[in-house]
Design a protein around this motif. Structure first.
Motif, PDB file in Angstrom:
ATOM      1  N   PHE A  23       0.837  -1.211   0.000  1.00 52.27           N
ATOM      2  CA  PHE A  23       0.000   0.000   0.000  1.00 52.27           C
ATOM      3  C   PHE A  23       0.869   1.257   0.000  1.00 52.27           C
ATOM      4  O   PHE A  23       0.641   2.182  -0.778  1.00 52.27           O
ATOM      5  N   LEU A  24       1.876   1.295   0.867  1.00 55.24           N
ATOM      6  CA  LEU A  24       2.719   2.483   0.989  1.00 55.24           C
ATOM      7  C   LEU A  24       3.533   2.746  -0.281  1.00 55.24           C
ATOM      8  O   LEU A  24       3.703   3.900  -0.685  1.00 55.24           O
ATOM      9  N   GLY A  28       3.140   5.981  -2.459  1.00 55.85           N
ATOM     10  CA  GLY A  28       4.328   6.799  -2.722  1.00 55.85           C
ATOM     11  C   GLY A  28       4.596   7.020  -4.189  1.00 55.85           C
ATOM     12  O   GLY A  28       5.059   8.089  -4.601  1.00 55.85           O
ATOM     13  N   LYS A  29       4.293   6.033  -5.017  1.00 57.39           N
ATOM     14  CA  LYS A  29       4.526   6.170  -6.453  1.00 57.39           C
ATOM     15  C   LYS A  29       3.494   7.076  -7.110  1.00 57.39           C
ATOM     16  O   LYS A  29       3.630   7.406  -8.272  1.00 57.39           O
ATOM     17  N   SER A  30       2.494   7.499  -6.387  1.00 57.10           N
ATOM     18  CA  SER A  30       1.449   8.354  -6.949  1.00 57.10           C
ATOM     19  C   SER A  30       1.453   9.758  -6.364  1.00 57.10           C
ATOM     20  O   SER A  30       0.584  10.558  -6.693  1.00 57.10           O
ATOM     21  N   PHE A  33       5.805  14.410  -4.376  1.00 54.61           N
ATOM     22  CA  PHE A  33       6.981  14.693  -3.564  1.00 54.61           C
ATOM     23  C   PHE A  33       7.696  13.431  -3.102  1.00 54.61           C
ATOM     24  O   PHE A  33       8.846  13.485  -2.709  1.00 54.61           O
ATOM     25  N   ILE A  34       7.034  12.305  -3.144  1.00 49.64           N
ATOM     26  CA  ILE A  34       7.609  11.056  -2.660  1.00 49.64           C
ATOM     27  C   ILE A  34       8.128  10.189  -3.803  1.00 49.64           C
ATOM     28  O   ILE A  34       9.150   9.531  -3.680  1.00 49.64           O
ATOM     29  N   SER A  35       7.459  10.204  -4.923  1.00 42.81           N
ATOM     30  CA  SER A  35       7.740   9.293  -6.029  1.00 42.81           C
ATOM     31  C   SER A  35       9.184   9.342  -6.505  1.00 42.81           C
ATOM     32  O   SER A  35       9.765   8.317  -6.827  1.00 42.81           O
ATOM     33  N   GLY A  68      -3.813   2.530  -2.431  1.00 43.13           N
ATOM     34  CA  GLY A  68      -2.612   3.365  -2.361  1.00 43.13           C
ATOM     35  C   GLY A  68      -2.497   4.295  -3.555  1.00 43.13           C
ATOM     36  O   GLY A  68      -2.225   5.491  -3.411  1.00 43.13           O
ATOM     37  N   ALA A  69      -2.737   3.752  -4.755  1.00 43.93           N
ATOM     38  CA  ALA A  69      -2.651   4.563  -5.964  1.00 43.93           C
ATOM     39  C   ALA A  69      -3.732   5.640  -5.980  1.00 43.93           C
ATOM     40  O   ALA A  69      -3.475   6.794  -6.346  1.00 43.93           O
ATOM     41  N   LEU A  70      -4.939   5.272  -5.592  1.00 42.60           N
ATOM     42  CA  LEU A  70      -6.039   6.250  -5.556  1.00 42.60           C
ATOM     43  C   LEU A  70      -5.750   7.365  -4.562  1.00 42.60           C
ATOM     44  O   LEU A  70      -5.891   8.552  -4.875  1.00 42.60           O
TER      45      LEU A  70
END
Length: 164
Positions: A23-24, A28-30, A33-35, A68-70
């Motif tokens: 999930f994380l 994060g990939k979406s 600032f994190i991706s 997670g993506a949503l």
């Protein structure tokens, strides 16, 4: 790959913790600032899916990736909305305002399609929802397109992981 799967299965964490990790990474990939700090989505999520293949129901893995993506797309959208609560693009340097206007026009005319397709293109995954927030696209449009594309993206990742 069989050996990698055995090693992951032997040393993998508890199933619930593995779902949280999946999930994380999907979240994060979406998020813009994190991706950029994470390795490629396909690699990290594939490892999580392969690791959980023997101990996690497919529905749970799919749900973790999809949610997670949503959530990542929704966060990117709202980050964009926070950037321009008054006038979209006023904070941008002048040379970028014209590009924002072109993007705004494209998203207003083909927003659903662009939001949906952006999920499948690495950098676009978080920049299109961000711009959608900047230009204040309707919430329903963004949420629906993001939910549908996240579910299909998760399914695609899971189908590809079956090869491994």
């Amino acid at each position: 790959m069989e050996q990698l799967t055995q090693i992951i299965a032997k040393y993998s964490p508890e199933p619930e913790f593995l779902l949280l990790i999946i999930f994380l990474f999907s979240l994060g990939k979406s998020v813009i600032f994190i991706s950029s700090l994470l390795p490629p989505a396909s690699v990290t999520l594939m490892l999580g899916i392969v690791a959980g293949k023997s101990m996690l129901p497919d529905v749970h893995v799919w749900a973790a990736i999809t949610l997670g993506a949503l959530l990542g797309s929704v966060l990117s959208f709202h980050c964009g909305a926070l950037f321009c609560q008054r006038e979209p693009g006023k904070w941008l340097p002048t040379r970028y305002r014209q590009a924002l206007l072109k993007t705004k026009s494209a998203l207003q005319h083909k927003g659903w399609v662009l939001l949906f397709m952006s999920r499948f293109l690495a950098v676009m995954r978080y920049t299109v929802p961000l711009v959608a927030g900047i230009i204040a696209l309707p919430l329903r449009q963004v949420y629906c397109a993001s939910a549908l594309s996240a579910g299909i993206w998760a399914l695609g990742l899971m189908l590809v992981s079956r090869v491994f």
